[in-house]
Design an enzyme around this catalytic site. Structure first.
Site, PDB file in Angstrom:
ATOM      1  N   GLU A  46      15.744  76.546  66.322  1.00 27.20           N
ATOM      2  CA  GLU A  46      14.797  76.634  65.202  1.00 27.20           C
ATOM      3  C   GLU A  46      13.427  76.020  65.484  1.00 27.20           C
ATOM      4  OE1 GLU A  46      17.710  75.053  65.120  1.00 27.20           O
ATOM      5  OE2 GLU A  46      17.605  73.145  64.046  1.00 27.20           O
ATOM      6  N   ASN A  47      13.286  75.278  66.585  1.00 24.77           N
ATOM      7  CA  ASN A  47      11.951  74.800  66.925  1.00 24.77           C
ATOM      8  C   ASN A  47      11.081  75.919  67.478  1.00 24.77           C
ATOM      9  OD1 ASN A  47      13.765  74.624  69.189  1.00 24.77           O
ATOM     10  ND2 ASN A  47      12.161  73.572  70.311  1.00 24.77           N
TER      11      ASN A  47
END
Lengths: 217, 232
Positions: A46-47
């Site tokens: 998700e980064n």
């Protein structure tokens, strides 16, 4: 009882061809080591990356290429990089088919708590609340009981919630369970673990329907 | 359209006590190292910092926490920082924890002229306390408002004096959405290029969002979790 790697190995059996998958920190990360043969999946972090590969070889670490656990990683061919807003558009928009994450508690209606112990530990929810609020398929990977031997599969969570009625399946060191309207349905036992032991370690409603097979790893 | 400033000191000029800042980065990846050093040097205080994380004890925003320059943190994850935890538990530091996707979207909305939006993240949790709930197609969503900052401090890979910038790897993270949401957006780059040096097809953030840009120096780029596999 399963060890961490075996829990990951069992979860990997749930992967389906063509899925985009988000793996949380801890046991979930290990799932990537056990992708079944013939199954093609892509890992989302998700980064801001899709097509996450294995850890780099020693000496090839790149400070500008990490996963959401802040570990150095590599990219697979065909991977892509994007910003945090687009990353969560993928997640919220349900373009990612499976989320695997850890938990401190799960309730028999699918509530999950994994971000805060009031007065003790407040690290923050990171992306967990966005992930559990949107994914169709959420598998929790955790130990069946905590360090004090208390059940983590509860009638109701006692810790602040991360999401409500969202978990679909739980894989622990003792069992595989589905969340149903009537509670935890026991699907498989870890090798050598008895129904009685699972019952004793499960505080929430537990449904045992006939013979429950042992997991195959 | 020349947005070039000399260095970080000139970049952060005008930041005063009590202001709200956005700082790009995820963990220590893609943080505006030069701007943070310059902020530490000025001693400016009572800052509200919007950043996904709060650095580690001796790097990133952790350096500003050591000097108690931060009054309030707005973040999604704040582990890995003992000083942070100490200030939070003692009540010296106000902390607003926000789901990571909501944080990103609130910044994006702030830069895109959207005052608020509905999201499913946090429904039924303490994050939803006091927020409007509305059902769409039978599913509950909570209302989240946009975020803006007096200054957004952004780290990019390459940029030109028009303020066009591109990022490298996962150092992109929150930097683009924060670049959009700053009243004054200050960008530090690893490599300043001549206008035309960046292919317009591959600009990540157009210069219109950027007010100041400078060539950064001495990047440490610390790695938090150095994970490797042995060579076969």
């Amino acid at each position: 009882m399963l060890d961490r790697n075996q829990i990951a190995q069992r979860i990997a059996q749930e992967l389906q061809n063509g899925w985009y998958v988000n793996l949380g920190i801890g046991i979930p990360t290990l799932v990537a080591n056990y992708i079944p043969e013939g199954i093609d999946v892509e890992f989302q972090s998700e980064n801001g990356l899709l097509g996450m590969g294995p850890f780099p070889f020693e000496g090839e670490e790149d400070a500008d290429l990490i996963n959401a656990g802040k570990q150095t990683v590599t990219m697979m061919k065909g991977g892509s990089i994007f910003d945090s807003s687009m990353s969560f558009a993928m997640i919220r928009g349900q373009h990612v088919q499976l989320t695997v994450l850890g938990a401190m508690e799960v309730s028999d209606s699918g509530d999950i708590a994994n971000w805060k112990i009031p007065g003790k530990m407040v690290k923050g929810m990171g992306g967990a609340m966005d992930l559990v609020a949107s994914a169709d398929n959420i598998i929790v990977a955790m130990s069946h009981t905590n360090r004090k031997g208390q059940s983590k599969l509860l009638r109701q969570c006692s810790l602040p919630l991360t999401g409500v009625k969202c978990v679909k399946k739980v894989v622990t060191n003792m069992a595989v369970l589905d969340i149903t309207p009537n509670g935890f349905e026991l699907l498989e036992r870890a090798p050598g673990v008895s129904l009685e032991e699972i019952q004793a370690a499960t505080e929430g409603r537990l449904i045992i329907d006939g013979d429950v097979p042992e997991m195959k790893l | 359209m020349n947005k070039l400033v000399k260095d970080a000191k000139e970049g952060i000029e005008g930041i005063k006590d009590g202001m709200t800042l956005m700082l790009g980065g995820f963990g220590l990846c893609g943080i505006p190292e030069n701007c943070i050093s310059a902020l530490v040097d000025t001693g400016v205080k009572d800052l509200t910092c919007i950043s996904n994380n709060a650095g580690v004890d001796d790097f990133g925003i952790g350096l500003m926490l050591q000097r108690t320059q931060v009054k309030k943190m707005i973040s999604s994850y704040v582990g890995e920082n003992d000083e942070f935890e100490r200030q939070m538990l003692s009540g010296d530091l106000e902390v607003d924890l926000i789901p990571q996707g909501s944080l990103a979207e609130r910044c994006r909305a702030g830069g895109a002229g959207i005052p608020a939006f509905f999201t499913p993240a946090g429904y039924g949790t303490e994050v939803a306390n006091g927020k409007e709930v509305r059902y769409f197609d039978g599913k509950p969503y909570i209302l989240e408002s946009a975020l803006q900052a007096d200054y957004a401090l952004v780290k990019a890979w390459k940029g030109d004096r028009y303020g066009n910038i591109i990022f490298k790897g996962t150092a992109r993270n929150f930097n683009p959405v924060m670049a959009m949401a700053g009243k004054i957006t200050v960008v530090e780059v690893e490599e300043l290029v001549e206008p035309g040096g960046l292919d317009p097809n591959f600009i990540h953030i157009p210069g219109v969002f950027v007010q100041r840009i400078f060539q950064g120096t001495g990047y440490e780029k610390r790695i938090e979790q150095r994970t490797t596999r042995p060579k076969a």
